[in-house]
Design an enzyme around this catalytic site. Structure first.
Site, PDB file in Angstrom:
ATOM      1  N   PRO A   9       0.717  -0.964  -0.086  1.00 30.22           N
ATOM      2  CA  PRO A   9      -0.003  -0.019   0.084  1.00 30.22           C
ATOM      3  C   PRO A   9       0.806   1.421  -0.142  1.00 30.22           C
ATOM      4  CG  PRO A   9      -0.158  -1.213   2.202  1.00 30.22           C
ATOM      5  CD  PRO A   9       0.622  -2.036   1.000  1.00 30.22           C
ATOM      6  N   ASN A  10       0.456   2.247  -0.772  1.00 33.79           N
ATOM      7  CA  ASN A  10       0.781   3.453  -0.858  1.00 33.79           C
ATOM      8  C   ASN A  10       2.113   3.829  -1.776  1.00 33.79           C
ATOM      9  OD1 ASN A  10      -1.229   4.801   0.702  1.00 33.79           O
ATOM     10  ND2 ASN A  10      -0.478   3.835   2.297  1.00 33.79           N
ATOM     11  N   ARG A  17       5.296  10.941  -2.583  1.00 34.95           N
ATOM     12  CA  ARG A  17       4.671  10.762  -1.113  1.00 34.95           C
ATOM     13  C   ARG A  17       5.862  10.818  -0.097  1.00 34.95           C
ATOM     14  NH1 ARG A  17       4.380   4.738   1.172  1.00 34.95           N
ATOM     15  NH2 ARG A  17       3.832   5.311   3.192  1.00 34.95           N
ATOM     16  N   TYR A  22      10.965   9.087   1.252  1.00 34.52           N
ATOM     17  CA  TYR A  22      11.088   7.919   0.325  1.00 34.52           C
ATOM     18  C   TYR A  22      11.609   8.653  -1.232  1.00 34.52           C
ATOM     19  CZ  TYR A  22       7.897   5.982   3.579  1.00 34.52           C
ATOM     20  OH  TYR A  22       7.323   5.446   4.740  1.00 34.52           O
ATOM     21  N   ASN A  71       8.164  -5.191  -0.637  1.00 35.63           N
ATOM     22  CA  ASN A  71       8.213  -4.161   0.303  1.00 35.63           C
ATOM     23  C   ASN A  71       6.574  -4.110   0.733  1.00 35.63           C
ATOM     24  OD1 ASN A  71       7.821  -2.124   1.690  1.00 35.63           O
ATOM     25  ND2 ASN A  71       8.817  -0.666   0.408  1.00 35.63           N
ATOM     26  N   ALA A  74       2.866  -0.444   4.988  1.00 34.49           N
ATOM     27  CA  ALA A  74       2.393  -0.747   6.459  1.00 34.49           C
ATOM     28  C   ALA A  74       1.917  -2.044   6.832  1.00 34.49           C
ATOM     29  CB  ALA A  74       1.328   0.382   6.713  1.00 34.49           C
ATOM     30  N   ASP A  84       1.783 -15.504   6.892  1.00 36.34           N
ATOM     31  CA  ASP A  84       1.244 -16.773   6.610  1.00 36.34           C
ATOM     32  C   ASP A  84       1.199 -17.137   5.182  1.00 36.34           C
ATOM     33  OD1 ASP A  84       0.746 -17.366   9.215  1.00 36.34           O
ATOM     34  OD2 ASP A  84      -1.426 -17.365   9.053  1.00 36.34           O
ATOM     35  N   GLU A  95      12.437  -9.118   2.528  1.00 41.26           N
ATOM     36  CA  GLU A  95      11.556  -8.050   3.268  1.00 41.26           C
ATOM     37  C   GLU A  95      12.710  -6.663   2.764  1.00 41.26           C
ATOM     38  OE1 GLU A  95      11.328  -8.050   7.284  1.00 41.26           O
ATOM     39  OE2 GLU A  95      10.207  -5.897   7.261  1.00 41.26           O
ATOM     40  N   HIS A  97      12.597  -2.377   2.634  1.00 38.61           N
ATOM     41  CA  HIS A  97      12.170  -1.023   2.675  1.00 38.61           C
ATOM     42  C   HIS A  97      13.034   0.171   2.265  1.00 38.61           C
ATOM     43  CE1 HIS A  97       9.000  -2.850   5.491  1.00 38.61           C
ATOM     44  NE2 HIS A  97       9.953  -3.452   5.968  1.00 38.61           N
ATOM     45  N   ARG A 104      12.479   4.903  12.939  1.00 32.47           N
ATOM     46  CA  ARG A 104      11.297   5.608  12.822  1.00 32.47           C
ATOM     47  C   ARG A 104      10.526   5.381  14.181  1.00 32.47           C
ATOM     48  NH1 ARG A 104       9.108   5.050   6.905  1.00 32.47           N
ATOM     49  NH2 ARG A 104       7.768   6.777   7.955  1.00 32.47           N
ATOM     50  N   ARG A 108       6.917   0.780  13.923  1.00 32.57           N
ATOM     51  CA  ARG A 108       7.496   0.275  12.617  1.00 32.57           C
ATOM     52  C   ARG A 108       8.480  -0.588  12.978  1.00 32.57           C
ATOM     53  NH1 ARG A 108       5.154   3.512   8.381  1.00 32.57           N
ATOM     54  NH2 ARG A 108       4.484   5.675   9.333  1.00 32.57           N
TER      55      ARG A 108
HETATM   56  C1  DQA Z   1       8.083   1.157   4.029  1.00 37.18           C
HETATM   57  C2  DQA Z   1       7.958   1.547   5.680  1.00 37.18           C
HETATM   58  C3  DQA Z   1       6.680   1.164   6.186  1.00 37.18           C
HETATM   59  O1  DQA Z   1       6.781   1.316   7.551  1.00 37.18           O
HETATM   60  C4  DQA Z   1       5.596   2.339   5.642  1.00 37.18           C
HETATM   61  O2  DQA Z   1       4.215   1.931   5.972  1.00 37.18           O
HETATM   62  C5  DQA Z   1       5.654   2.219   4.257  1.00 37.18           C
HETATM   63  C6  DQA Z   1       7.043   2.164   3.350  1.00 37.18           C
HETATM   64  C7  DQA Z   1       9.520   1.659   3.540  1.00 37.18           C
HETATM   65  O3  DQA Z   1       9.761   1.214   2.265  1.00 37.18           O
HETATM   66  O4  DQA Z   1      10.229   2.283   4.016  1.00 37.18           O
HETATM   67  O5  DQA Z   1       4.665   2.242   3.438  1.00 37.18           O
HETATM   68  O6  DQA Z   1       7.863  -0.113   3.874  1.00 37.18           O
END
Ligand code: DQA
Length: 141
Positions: A9-10, A17, A22, A71, A74, A84, A95, A97, A104, A108
């Protein structure tokens, strides 16, 4: 080799953003440069704001690729269902980020992904994706 970048998401808004966290580069522009640089490999891409769609991608693409760069945005900090799904597949998942989640807000610092992933790369901007890719391309000991 075949890889899948799965963004949650996002992350479709990367470049616009919270640029101080980012960066200002559009993710699709970055992806194009990554694909050009690693043109001998196939890098599929999927982004969704919906948890179920991300889970479906993990189920559907797992058999078809050698590694997944996830990634989860959130959902990293909330989604037992995504964790799962990672447990349910054999394909290794890293993973990723963009920001340094460890530096942060306290919420998180908890990741449901970390325990089910091969490793975590966090805090290197968009380079985090390339570092994850390199870890798949580097032979182990
Ligand atoms: C994120 C870090 C997450 O905490 C956040 O909700 C994001 C972006 C990152 O790439 O730094 O949406 O995954």
């Amino acid at each position: 080799m075949k890889f899948l970048i799965l963004n949650g998401p996002n992350l479709n808004l990367i470049g616009k953003r919270e640029p101080e966290l980012y960066g200002v580069t559009d993710f699709l522009v970055y992806l194009e440069s990554l694909r050009n640089f690693y043109s001998q490999h196939e890098i599929a891409y999927f982004q969704s704001n919906a948890e179920g769609d991300l889970i479906d991608q993990l189920h559907e693409k797992a058999l078809d690729c050698d590694g997944i760069l996830l990634n989860a945005g959130a959902y990293t900090h909330t989604s037992i269902a995504l964790a799962d799904a990672i447990k349910a597949i054999d394909t290794p998942v890293i993973e990723v980020h963009i920001s340094n989640v460890g530096a942060r807000e306290a919420f998180r610092r908890r990741s449901y992904m970390a325990v089910v992933c091969r490793g975590t790369i966090s805090g290197f901007g968009l380079l985090s994706y390339e570092l994850a890719l390199l870890s798949f391309l580097t032979p182990g000991e």
